[in-house]
Write a protein that holds these residues in place. Structure first.
Motif, PDB file in Angstrom:
ATOM      1  N   SER A 110      78.772  13.892 -11.102  1.00 15.19           N
ATOM      2  CA  SER A 110      79.074  14.494  -9.800  1.00 15.19           C
ATOM      3  C   SER A 110      80.561  14.294  -9.489  1.00 15.19           C
ATOM      4  O   SER A 110      81.102  13.208  -9.690  1.00 15.19           O
ATOM      5  CB  SER A 110      78.197  13.829  -8.728  1.00 15.19           C
ATOM      6  N   ASP A 111      81.227  15.350  -9.039  1.00 12.36           N
ATOM      7  CA  ASP A 111      82.675  15.265  -8.815  1.00 12.36           C
ATOM      8  C   ASP A 111      83.006  14.406  -7.590  1.00 12.36           C
ATOM      9  O   ASP A 111      82.218  14.292  -6.658  1.00 12.36           O
ATOM     10  CB  ASP A 111      83.261  16.672  -8.624  1.00 12.36           C
ATOM     11  N   ASP A 137      89.772  18.735  -3.466  1.00 19.10           N
ATOM     12  CA  ASP A 137      89.722  19.527  -4.697  1.00 19.10           C
ATOM     13  C   ASP A 137      90.177  18.662  -5.873  1.00 19.10           C
ATOM     14  O   ASP A 137      91.239  18.890  -6.454  1.00 19.10           O
ATOM     15  CB  ASP A 137      90.638  20.763  -4.534  1.00 19.10           C
ATOM     16  N   ARG A 141      77.684  10.396  -6.061  1.00 20.96           N
ATOM     17  CA  ARG A 141      78.293  10.040  -7.337  1.00 20.96           C
ATOM     18  C   ARG A 141      77.715   8.745  -7.888  1.00 20.96           C
ATOM     19  O   ARG A 141      77.471   7.808  -7.162  1.00 20.96           O
ATOM     20  CB  ARG A 141      79.813   9.917  -7.184  1.00 20.96           C
ATOM     21  N   ASP A 160      84.357  16.001 -15.107  1.00 21.66           N
ATOM     22  CA  ASP A 160      85.579  16.758 -14.823  1.00 21.66           C
ATOM     23  C   ASP A 160      86.506  15.756 -14.133  1.00 21.66           C
ATOM     24  O   ASP A 160      86.267  15.375 -12.993  1.00 21.66           O
ATOM     25  CB  ASP A 160      85.266  17.966 -13.925  1.00 21.66           C
ATOM     26  N   CYS A 200      78.220  20.181  -3.499  1.00 27.57           N
ATOM     27  CA  CYS A 200      79.002  21.269  -4.111  1.00 27.57           C
ATOM     28  C   CYS A 200      80.432  20.848  -4.438  1.00 27.57           C
ATOM     29  O   CYS A 200      81.121  20.233  -3.633  1.00 27.57           O
ATOM     30  CB  CYS A 200      79.034  22.474  -3.182  1.00 27.57           C
ATOM     31  N   THR A 201      80.888  21.211  -5.642  1.00 29.67           N
ATOM     32  CA  THR A 201      82.274  20.985  -6.049  1.00 29.67           C
ATOM     33  C   THR A 201      83.245  21.774  -5.173  1.00 29.67           C
ATOM     34  O   THR A 201      84.362  21.351  -4.933  1.00 29.67           O
ATOM     35  CB  THR A 201      82.439  21.438  -7.515  1.00 29.67           C
ATOM     36  N   ARG A 202      82.798  22.928  -4.703  1.00 33.25           N
ATOM     37  CA  ARG A 202      83.651  23.767  -3.848  1.00 33.25           C
ATOM     38  C   ARG A 202      83.259  23.635  -2.386  1.00 33.25           C
ATOM     39  O   ARG A 202      83.353  24.579  -1.609  1.00 33.25           O
ATOM     40  CB  ARG A 202      83.592  25.225  -4.310  1.00 33.25           C
ATOM     41  N   VAL A 208      84.287  14.621  -4.811  1.00 32.09           N
ATOM     42  CA  VAL A 208      84.683  15.607  -3.809  1.00 32.09           C
ATOM     43  C   VAL A 208      84.432  15.070  -2.400  1.00 32.09           C
ATOM     44  O   VAL A 208      83.400  14.451  -2.150  1.00 32.09           O
ATOM     45  CB  VAL A 208      83.856  16.902  -4.014  1.00 32.09           C
TER      46      VAL A 208
END
Ligand SMILES: *Cc1c(COP(=O)(O)O)cnc(C)c1O
Length: 352
Positions: free
Chosen positions: A272-273, A77, A282, A310, A113-115, A275
């Motif tokens: 892209s995060d 996260d 990324r 982010d 997905c970020t989550r 994650v």
């Protein structure tokens, strides 16, 4: 549209063996990846992905790379949604707005997905979490803007969605409601006149949809956007920059221009995060900045999203257009023109 969207969702492929067969993947590694990061592809997107090759299939098909060392080394996260979460499923990081997860399912599971840590495995939305979230918003008069996400809020049944929107609209300090959804591009059958009428009762209501590649713009997704736009809902897109999928200027230029024709305004192009499980998507920051500079020279500002990252360790969203701007320390701003010339721009003197 006549097709029942619930039927389409029920027919989603979630068995790794079926996915491996459909896309000719290695069975053993597809099973292994799906165990950590569950797979879900509804029949509409499955057909689209099979017809359009890697740009779409890589977004939804498990890849053994998701379990590689560079991935396991990443935080689950990085943008620290949980740390800024005063109640379950709600993140309050920016003073005047909150992110509120009101659905725990999606039309497809995006591999980037970020989550990823919780979608399809542990994100749970219940009547209690929704009540808590709404009570939190009610108790914070500074919250003017509520961004509903999930999961995908448009996978809620009409009556459930109405109930949530009704209660949020009933809070006098909430000015704007936004819905983040990938439904128009991945399950356009969900969007019908009934849904549009339902949503338009809660204006000002905005939809941030999510398109990553021109191949996601089909007859069906175009109709979905038209129905929503016709009911007065401002539409925008939050595109994610994905290595090997859309990280080139001509693909994104085509995407942004096509979106604009659908009355979908490009809003963000997200880096892209970082994650866990998504790291291989990324791109270097420089590449997003360069792509945006190229696209900017070729099309109207109307078609340009802001490139944003982010930042890891929960340092927040930053728009990266500052490459063009430097401060010379004496109240003058140096602006770099498209041709690369540095020009002084005097800011107006402070008033009073
Ligand atoms: C992105 C985000 C928002 C919305 O940001 P905008 O820049 O206003 O679109 C709100 N809350 C959280 C936690 C977010 O990550």
């Amino acid at each position: 549209m006549a097709t029942n969207w619930k039927f389409i969702i029920d027919e989603s492929v979630t068995d790794p063996d079926d996915i491996a067969r459909a896309f000719g993947l290695d069975l053993e590694s597809t099973r292994r990846v799906s165990k950590t990061y569950p797979v879900k592809i509804n029949p509409y997107f499955l057909k689209l992905a099979k017809d359009n090759g890697e740009a779409l299939s890589r977004q939804v098909v498990p890849d053994i790379e998701e379990l590689s060392p560079r991935n396991t080394a990443c935080p689950k996260d990085p943008i620290m949604e949980e740390a800024y979460s005063p109640v379950t499923n709600l993140t309050h990081r920016y003073h005047d707005r909150v992110l509120f997860l009101v659905s725990d399912t999606c039309p497809v599971h995006c591999r980037f997905c970020t989550r990823k840590r919780k979608v399809g495995k542990g994100l749970t939305v219940t009547d209690e979490t929704i009540d808590e979230g709404i009570e939190y918003i009610r108790g914070k008069p500074e919250i003017r803007d509520v961004l509903l996400s999930g999961g995908d809020p448009l996978l809620l049944e009409d009556d459930k969605l109405t109930d949530i929107l009704d209660r949020i609209r009933g809070i006098s300090h909430v000015e704007v409601i936004r819905i983040g959804t990938r439904v128009p591009g991945t399950l356009p059958q969900r969007v019908n006149e009934e849904l549009a009428r339902l949503l338009s009762r809660f204006h000002p209501l905005y939809i941030h949809t999510h398109f990553n590649h021109p191949a996601e713009i089909t007859a069906e997704s175009s109709i979905a956007c038209r129905i929503l736009a016709d009911s007065g809902i401002p539409l925008s897109s939050q595109t994610v920059l994905l290595s090997g999928i859309n990280d080139d200027a001509s693909t994104l230029e085509t995407l942004f221009r096509s979106l604009l024709s659908l009355r979908v305004r490009p809003y963000y192009l997200f880096q892209s995060d970082m994650v866990r499980g998504s790291e291989h998507f990324r791109t270097p920051l420089e590449s997003g900045i360069k792509i945006m500079e190229t696209v900017r020279g070729r099309t109207s500002e109307m078609a340009l999203p802001r490139f944003a990252v982010d930042l890891p360790e929960g340092k927040g969203k930053v728009v990266l257009d500052s490459g063009h701007i430097e401060d010379d320390g004496r109240g003058k701003v140096i602006v770099t023109t498209l041709e690369g010339e540095k020009v002084k721009y005097p800011d107006p003197a402070p008033s009073g």
